[in-house]
Design an enzyme around this catalytic site. Structure first.
Site, PDB file in Angstrom:
ATOM      1  N   GLY A   1      33.283  52.935  34.645  1.00 27.38           N
ATOM      2  CA  GLY A   1      31.701  52.578  34.207  1.00 27.38           C
ATOM      3  C   GLY A   1      31.762  51.695  33.156  1.00 27.38           C
ATOM      4  O   GLY A   1      31.062  50.622  33.223  1.00 27.38           O
ATOM      5  N   HIS A   2      32.655  51.876  32.013  1.00 22.56           N
ATOM      6  CA  HIS A   2      32.746  50.840  30.854  1.00 22.56           C
ATOM      7  C   HIS A   2      33.343  49.414  31.428  1.00 22.56           C
ATOM      8  O   HIS A   2      32.615  48.268  31.205  1.00 22.56           O
ATOM      9  CB  HIS A   2      33.435  51.112  29.783  1.00 22.56           C
ATOM     10  CG  HIS A   2      33.022  52.679  29.084  1.00 22.56           C
ATOM     11  ND1 HIS A   2      33.807  53.674  29.219  1.00 22.56           N
ATOM     12  CD2 HIS A   2      32.305  52.746  28.209  1.00 22.56           C
ATOM     13  CE1 HIS A   2      33.234  54.561  28.624  1.00 22.56           C
ATOM     14  NE2 HIS A   2      32.066  53.989  28.018  1.00 22.56           N
TER      15      HIS A   2
ATOM     16  N   GLN B   1      25.735  59.605  15.002  1.00 16.61           N
ATOM     17  CA  GLN B   1      24.787  60.154  15.930  1.00 16.61           C
ATOM     18  C   GLN B   1      25.226  61.407  16.547  1.00 16.61           C
ATOM     19  O   GLN B   1      24.922  61.975  17.406  1.00 16.61           O
ATOM     20  CB  GLN B   1      24.660  58.987  17.107  1.00 16.61           C
ATOM     21  CG  GLN B   1      26.231  58.875  17.704  1.00 16.61           C
ATOM     22  CD  GLN B   1      26.298  57.694  18.742  1.00 16.61           C
ATOM     23  OE1 GLN B   1      25.937  56.489  18.119  1.00 16.61           O
ATOM     24  NE2 GLN B   1      26.368  57.805  20.090  1.00 16.61           N
TER      25      GLN B   1
ATOM     26  N   LYS C   1      22.981  55.223  33.235  1.00 17.30           N
ATOM     27  CA  LYS C   1      23.392  56.384  32.880  1.00 17.30           C
ATOM     28  C   LYS C   1      22.562  57.052  31.682  1.00 17.30           C
ATOM     29  O   LYS C   1      22.318  58.000  31.385  1.00 17.30           O
ATOM     30  CB  LYS C   1      24.653  56.994  33.127  1.00 17.30           C
ATOM     31  CG  LYS C   1      24.953  58.610  32.814  1.00 17.30           C
ATOM     32  CD  LYS C   1      26.562  58.714  33.294  1.00 17.30           C
ATOM     33  CE  LYS C   1      27.353  58.311  32.264  1.00 17.30           C
ATOM     34  NZ  LYS C   1      27.352  59.459  31.213  1.00 17.30           N
TER      35      LYS C   1
ATOM     36  N   LYS D   1      30.377  58.683  36.686  1.00 17.29           N
ATOM     37  CA  LYS D   1      31.382  58.270  35.850  1.00 17.29           C
ATOM     38  C   LYS D   1      31.047  58.661  34.515  1.00 17.29           C
ATOM     39  O   LYS D   1      30.000  58.267  33.658  1.00 17.29           O
ATOM     40  CB  LYS D   1      32.125  57.059  35.773  1.00 17.29           C
ATOM     41  CG  LYS D   1      32.576  56.676  37.474  1.00 17.29           C
ATOM     42  CD  LYS D   1      33.935  56.508  37.480  1.00 17.29           C
ATOM     43  CE  LYS D   1      34.451  56.113  38.757  1.00 17.29           C
ATOM     44  NZ  LYS D   1      35.669  56.051  39.004  1.00 17.29           N
TER      45      LYS D   1
END
Length: 285
Positions: free
Chosen positions: A36-37, A61, A149, A184
């Site tokens: 995905g990256h 975060q 996503k 993913k």
């Protein structure tokens, strides 16, 4: 590929490219890279002259009940994938490099965060916009690349860029999926064999919701129930954290079914919480 660990070296390298009139594509990540990256990198490679990727697990975060230290890290793996994908600079700063002192000013997200992950993870998106503000200033990109996503994060970052006049074009790239439809994610490695086999039902349920909306259904409770029943056909999950519809990117109740809508899901398994979504009537930039 150049691996850079401190701010000054990064700024000098970026300035050199800017002086040569090169456009900068930026892919911010927390590492443990997957396909995905690398799809984001591929888009950056095609659309800009020079690609910067950051790998930084951002402590601000993570909530008090979330284990920052347990987040998966593998710098050697990340560097190998980044270089193979055509990244020009891999920025891998320490926490001390990004947060050298306690913050004198803090950013607080006021919209688009009262539901879904924003409701479950208080302060999470404040940390996201804080670190991205720092990284955007350091990298000074023309384009920044994010995956669909993380659609709520994308909506929040879009608000950040608009509110503070960042001269950055946000590029939102469709979710990359396994052959069976599972989105993913770095967290997929935590699934048991049975959970991994059943997890694609999340996307199947979202597609059912999309189908209902596109066929004219506007009864939100009915749509959610159909999707819930679908996910519950595969019983290995512990619970459905949320399954909901909102306007997009506002994340308010749907009042106009012809405008942007997100159907979002988060499903908790024994050692992983998986998120996914479908966007309807939304043009990716």
């Amino acid at each position: 590929m150049l691996i850079i660990r401190n701010k000054q070296d990064l700024k000098e390298a970026i300035l050199k490219q800017k002086q040569a009139n090169k456009t900068i594509g930026y892919v911010p990540t927390m590492g443990f890279l997957h396909e995905g990256h690398m799809t984001l990198v591929s888009h950056a490679r095609k659309e800009t002259d020079f690609v910067v990727m950051s790998v930084f697990v951002n402590p601000t975060q993570f909530g008090p009940n979330e284990d920052f230290d347990a987040y998966p890290r593998d710098e050697a793996h990340d560097a190998k994938l980044a270089e193979e994908g055509g990244v020009d600079i891999l920025f891998v700063p320490t926490v001390e490099e990004i947060y050298p002192t306690e913050l004198a000013t803090k950013l607080h997200v006021t919209k688009r965060v009262s539901v879904l992950d924003g409701a479950d993870r208080e302060g999470h998106f404040d940390g996201v916009v804080t670190v991205l503000t720092k990284l955007f200033h350091l990298v000074n990109p023309d384009n920044a690349y994010f995956g669909q996503k993380d659609a709520q994060q994308v909506a929040v970052v879009s608000g950040l860029v608009e509110d503070y006049f960042f001269p950055i074009n946000l590029r939102i790239i469709a979710t990359v999926r396994e052959a069976d439809g599972l989105a993913k994610s770095s967290r997929n490695v935590y699934l048991t064999e049975k959970e991994r086999k059943e997890a694609p039902v999340i996307h199947e349920a979202l597609l059912l919701g999309r189908e209902l909306i596109e066929s004219g259904e506007t009864n939100e409770a009915k749509i959610v129930q159909v999707m819930t029943d679908k996910i519950n056909e595969q019983p290995s999950h512990e619970n459905i954290a949320y399954l909901a519809l909102y306007s997009y990117p506002e994340f308010t109740p749907v009042t106009d079914w012809t405008k942007g809508i997100i159907i979002a899901a988060a499903v908790k398994y024994s050692k992983a919480r998986l998120i996914d979504n479908e966007l309807i009537n939304v043009k990716r930039r």
